[in-house]
Motif scaffolding. Sequence first.
Motif, PDB file in Angstrom:
ATOM      1  N   UNK A 122     -20.895 -32.454 -21.662  1.00  0.00           N
ATOM      2  CA  UNK A 122     -21.715 -31.390 -21.080  1.00  0.00           C
ATOM      3  C   UNK A 122     -21.888 -31.614 -19.577  1.00  0.00           C
ATOM      4  N   UNK A 123     -22.091 -32.871 -19.187  1.00  0.00           N
ATOM      5  CA  UNK A 123     -22.201 -33.193 -17.762  1.00  0.00           C
ATOM      6  C   UNK A 123     -20.900 -32.862 -17.032  1.00  0.00           C
ATOM      7  N   UNK A 147     -31.413 -31.147  -9.399  1.00  0.00           N
ATOM      8  CA  UNK A 147     -32.321 -30.576 -10.392  1.00  0.00           C
ATOM      9  C   UNK A 147     -31.698 -30.578 -11.785  1.00  0.00           C
ATOM     10  N   UNK A 148     -30.416 -30.234 -11.863  1.00  0.00           N
ATOM     11  CA  UNK A 148     -29.701 -30.229 -13.139  1.00  0.00           C
ATOM     12  C   UNK A 148     -29.611 -31.648 -13.687  1.00  0.00           C
ATOM     13  N   UNK A 149     -29.285 -32.585 -12.830  1.00  0.00           N
ATOM     14  CA  UNK A 149     -29.170 -33.986 -13.250  1.00  0.00           C
ATOM     15  C   UNK A 149     -30.509 -34.511 -13.769  1.00  0.00           C
ATOM     16  N   UNK A 150     -31.578 -34.188 -13.051  1.00  0.00           N
ATOM     17  CA  UNK A 150     -32.916 -34.634 -13.451  1.00  0.00           C
ATOM     18  C   UNK A 150     -33.301 -34.074 -14.822  1.00  0.00           C
ATOM     19  N   UNK A 151     -33.084 -32.790 -15.034  1.00  0.00           N
ATOM     20  CA  UNK A 151     -33.445 -32.202 -16.324  1.00  0.00           C
ATOM     21  C   UNK A 151     -32.526 -32.718 -17.440  1.00  0.00           C
ATOM     22  N   UNK A 152     -31.273 -32.993 -17.115  1.00  0.00           N
ATOM     23  CA  UNK A 152     -30.361 -33.544 -18.107  1.00  0.00           C
ATOM     24  C   UNK A 152     -30.758 -34.944 -18.544  1.00  0.00           C
ATOM     25  N   UNK A 157     -33.387 -38.639 -22.542  1.00  0.00           N
ATOM     26  CA  UNK A 157     -34.478 -39.558 -22.858  1.00  0.00           C
ATOM     27  C   UNK A 157     -35.299 -39.052 -24.052  1.00  0.00           C
ATOM     28  N   UNK A 158     -35.493 -37.721 -24.107  1.00  0.00           N
ATOM     29  CA  UNK A 158     -36.245 -37.119 -25.218  1.00  0.00           C
ATOM     30  C   UNK A 158     -35.388 -36.940 -26.473  1.00  0.00           C
TER      31      UNK A 158
END
Length: 160
Positions: A122-123, A147-152, A157-158
Amino acid sequence: NQDILFVFTHILHHFFLEGVGLRQICDWCRLMWTFRDSIDNNYLESHLKTMGLMSEWKAFAAYAVGWLGMPREALPFYSSVSHWHKKAERINDFVLKVGNFGHNQKRLASDTHPYWLRKLLSLLDRFATLFRTFRIFPMDTIRFFFGVLKSGVRAVVRGE
């Protein structure tokens, strides 16, 4: 005026995140045409500059005029400078190649892959899309990438 900004920023959100379709851009054009006589250009200009989106506006305006047949006078801040028309050509290539929500793109990840491999693939898919947008809006693509990297990373992590 706020609707025009909302629709335009929504187009940009899809453009950078997953792909935008012609219909979304045509909806923006229709909105601009319908309210062409009542648009507060000072309000619009002020907000576009504050958000740092004037270059995107000019590129999409050139796209709307050059590729979709939108009348110039219905698009505030339209510029006939060739720089914007080159960006408009790249926008057209992107829209046709990627499609609405990326439907025209082949995705690397599938549900059959293990979780970690799906996330990695996906990355890589994101990198492909961001590479295409980088050719059009380099600085915004870099800002958007983080921003995309941070949310990914948060999603990983979740466990999402």
